[in-house]
Design a protein around this motif. Structure first.
Motif: not given
Length: 261
Positions: A99-103, A107-109
């Motif tokens: 889930t953090q990968q998608y956050y 946010y960054f990309d």
């Protein structure tokens, strides 16, 4: 952002260019004009304060509270941000790795923010998805400005360390592993006096000045070398006086600079 420049380097450069450590918090509250008055408020706030801002810090909760239109506003705000000013998204996310990968991607990309606040209490693997982004930063919640920080963050462990020192150890682990993302910490100004000596020389995001009553003296006295920034939100956006956003930002930037002089 220059290719290959780390987040800490960019933030340090901004502080040196402006002579300011002021982080302008962006916490929009719809007033009498309703939600549709918010975009103009955001434009004026950014336009009037960016020259004195070391960073901007939009708090995602205030945008989410306005529903889908609020999320659209955040996206519009990000595309209009001055490229010179780093943007720290105050999201305080914490979840398992996938889930953090998608956050992180969002946010960054997608939104292109420069840094994000994270809640680290799920452990190192929960922050790892944010650590592989060149030129980006994260701020781990270490000692927050609310009284409840005493419930967990400031508790002393059997080995004599406090819980917030375990948070600092996560950042030091990331640095030792040569991760692309820089790791800093959120340390509330109302809590700063007795914890700064235990916090590494990494960027601090410091809330608590202004409405929360924090004192700059202890932070300035620590003589830290890292590019720390001090956040002011309501003191600029909702001070309730006749000054403009620009005048309020100038006043806060001057107060911070005087404390560091």
């Amino acid at each position: 952002m220059l290719r290959g420049m780390r987040y800490t380097e960019r933030l340090q450069g901004r502080i040196e260019a402006t002579g300011s450590r002021l982080c302008v918090g962006i916490d929009p509250r719809p007033g009498d004009g309703g939600i549709e008055a918010v975009p103009d408020f955001l434009r004026r706030l950014v336009d009037e304060t960016w020259e004195k801002a070391a960073a901007f810090k939009p708090n995602i909760a205030y945008f989410e509270a306005m529903g889908l239109r609020g999320i659209e506003m955040l996206g519009e705000l990000m595309t209009a941000m001055p490229k010179e000013v780093p943007v720290i998204l105050d999201a305080k996310r914490s979840d398992i790795g996938e889930t953090q990968q998608y956050y992180a991607q969002g946010y960054f990309d997608h939104w292109g923010v420069d840094a994000v606040t994270l809640n680290p209490f799920l452990g190192y693997d929960s922050i790892e998805p944010f650590l592989g982004w060149e030129g980006k930063g994260v701020y781990l919640l270490a000692v927050t400005s609310n009284p409840g920080s005493a419930d967990f963050q400031r508790q002393e462990l059997a080995d004599g360390r406090s819980v917030f020192e375990l948070v600092a150890a996560l950042g030091e682990r990331s640095r030792s592993e040569g991760r692309a993302t820089d790791v800093g910490y959120v340390v509330g100004l109302t809590q700063a006096a007795d914890v700064l000596a235990k916090i590494p020389e990494a960027p601090l995001l410091v809330p608590g000045l202004g409405a929360q009553g924090g004192d700059l003296a202890s932070l300035a006295a620590a003589k830290r070398m890292a590019p720390d920034v001090i956040n002011v939100s309501r003191g600029i956006s909702y001070a309730g006086d006749a000054r403009s956003f620009a005048q309020r930002a100038q006043d806060w930037a001057d107060k911070i600079a005087e404390a560091y002089a």
